[in-house]
Scaffold this motif. Structure first.
Motif, PDB file in Angstrom:
ATOM      1  N   TRP A 132       0.851  -1.201   0.000  1.00  0.00           N
ATOM      2  CA  TRP A 132       0.000   0.000   0.000  1.00  0.00           C
ATOM      3  C   TRP A 132       0.883   1.246   0.000  1.00  0.00           C
ATOM      4  O   TRP A 132       1.883   1.306   0.717  1.00  0.00           O
ATOM      5  CB  TRP A 132      -0.908  -0.032   1.232  1.00  0.00           C
ATOM      6  CG  TRP A 132      -1.911   1.086   1.241  1.00  0.00           C
ATOM      7  CD1 TRP A 132      -3.203   1.021   0.801  1.00  0.00           C
ATOM      8  CD2 TRP A 132      -1.707   2.426   1.701  1.00  0.00           C
ATOM      9  NE1 TRP A 132      -3.805   2.247   0.954  1.00  0.00           N
ATOM     10  CE2 TRP A 132      -2.916   3.128   1.493  1.00  0.00           C
ATOM     11  CE3 TRP A 132      -0.618   3.106   2.239  1.00  0.00           C
ATOM     12  CZ2 TRP A 132      -3.072   4.474   1.826  1.00  0.00           C
ATOM     13  CZ3 TRP A 132      -0.769   4.452   2.567  1.00  0.00           C
ATOM     14  CH2 TRP A 132      -1.992   5.116   2.360  1.00  0.00           C
ATOM     15  N   ASP A 136      -2.976   5.573  -2.622  1.00  0.00           N
ATOM     16  CA  ASP A 136      -3.821   4.415  -2.953  1.00  0.00           C
ATOM     17  C   ASP A 136      -5.203   4.547  -2.331  1.00  0.00           C
ATOM     18  O   ASP A 136      -6.156   3.905  -2.767  1.00  0.00           O
ATOM     19  CB  ASP A 136      -3.178   3.108  -2.465  1.00  0.00           C
ATOM     20  CG  ASP A 136      -1.960   2.711  -3.307  1.00  0.00           C
ATOM     21  OD1 ASP A 136      -1.800   3.271  -4.412  1.00  0.00           O
ATOM     22  OD2 ASP A 136      -1.182   1.855  -2.845  1.00  0.00           O
ATOM     23  N   GLY A 138      -8.339   4.388   0.530  1.00  0.00           N
ATOM     24  CA  GLY A 138      -8.866   3.295   1.324  1.00  0.00           C
ATOM     25  C   GLY A 138      -8.459   3.343   2.783  1.00  0.00           C
ATOM     26  O   GLY A 138      -8.599   2.346   3.509  1.00  0.00           O
ATOM     27  N   ASN A 173     -10.936   4.431  -2.629  1.00  0.00           N
ATOM     28  CA  ASN A 173      -9.667   3.745  -2.894  1.00  0.00           C
ATOM     29  C   ASN A 173      -9.407   3.621  -4.382  1.00  0.00           C
ATOM     30  O   ASN A 173     -10.327   3.388  -5.162  1.00  0.00           O
ATOM     31  CB  ASN A 173      -9.690   2.354  -2.247  1.00  0.00           C
ATOM     32  CG  ASN A 173     -10.877   1.533  -2.684  1.00  0.00           C
ATOM     33  OD1 ASN A 173     -12.017   2.006  -2.650  1.00  0.00           O
ATOM     34  ND2 ASN A 173     -10.648   0.307  -3.093  1.00  0.00           N
ATOM     35  N   ARG A 177      -8.823  -3.298  -2.289  1.00  0.00           N
ATOM     36  CA  ARG A 177      -8.610  -3.209  -0.838  1.00  0.00           C
ATOM     37  C   ARG A 177      -9.362  -4.331  -0.152  1.00  0.00           C
ATOM     38  O   ARG A 177     -10.570  -4.457  -0.277  1.00  0.00           O
ATOM     39  CB  ARG A 177      -9.135  -1.869  -0.350  1.00  0.00           C
ATOM     40  CG  ARG A 177      -9.020  -1.662   1.164  1.00  0.00           C
ATOM     41  CD  ARG A 177      -9.955  -0.543   1.544  1.00  0.00           C
ATOM     42  NE  ARG A 177      -9.707   0.020   2.847  1.00  0.00           N
ATOM     43  CZ  ARG A 177     -10.281  -0.404   3.964  1.00  0.00           C
ATOM     44  NH1 ARG A 177     -11.101  -1.437   3.947  1.00  0.00           N
ATOM     45  NH2 ARG A 177     -10.033   0.207   5.104  1.00  0.00           N
TER      46      ARG A 177
END
Ligand code: OGA
Ligand code: NI
Length: 187
Positions: A132, A136, A138, A173, A177
């Protein structure tokens, strides 16, 4: 952890076990076990509020990675009971997948005080997202009494908070995820 706080821990299972969980979960995804969240009696799915797909997970049929995570959740249940006298007696576990480009999950509580007799008391979320990066999206946004805080959904991270106290959201996101959430109940 306090009633109005949260707890988080990285390297909760360690990378070997975390990878086992990730591959067991990937199988669920590829065999289409997940359904849009919010589907129930209503025919339409409102992705404005919640953009994920999910499925419930049981011990039966779980692989060794998931079983390990379940036994850690069981240990967590006992230790929280010792500290807070909550009488948590079971949990339900869900796999949730927010596909890239989802709108996340708007601010909410996982349970409402006094709403029903057997309520969700404690939420534990275990994240599965390797590599991650900032951007990104989320992130889990937690609305603590004096503080708003964002936590990245990075692989092998565990976040725990009281379901009836802590409002939270999932930010939109741009990458797939995945998370496993356990909700612990008490009478
Ligand atoms: C939920 C939830 C948060 C997350 O499923 O109720 O808030 O980080 N999930 O996945
Ligand atoms: Ni929630």
């Amino acid at each position: 952890m306090s009633l109005n706080g949260f707890l988080f821990r990285d390297q909760f299972l360690g990378s070997t076990k975390c990878n086992k969980v990730r591959s067991e979960v990937a199988k669920k995804l590829s065999d289409n076990s997940l359904k849009p969240a919010g589907i129930g009696r209503e025919k339409s799915v409102n992705t404005d509020i919640r953009g994920d797909h999910f499925c419930w997970l049981e011990k039966e049929g779980a692989g060794p990675g998931l079983r390990e995570l379940m036994s850690r959740f069981e240990a967590l249940r006992k230790s929280i009971n010792r500290q807070f006298y909550l009488g948590l007696d079971r949990y339900e576990m869900q796999l949730a997948h927010f596909a890239a480009g989802s709108g996340g999950y708007k601010k909410h509580l996982d349970a409402f005080k006094g709403n029903n007799q057997r309520n969700r008391r404690l939420t534990a979320i275990y994240y599965l997202n390797l590599g991650w990066k900032p951007g990104d999206g989320g992130e889990l946004e937690l609305y603590l009494p004096d503080l708003e805080l964002q936590l990245e959904p990075v692989a092998d991270r565990l976040v725990v908070f009281f379901s009836e106290q802590i409002e939270h959201a999932v930010l939109p996101n741009s990458r797939n995820r995945m998370a496993l959430t356990a909700w612990f109940h008490a009478p």
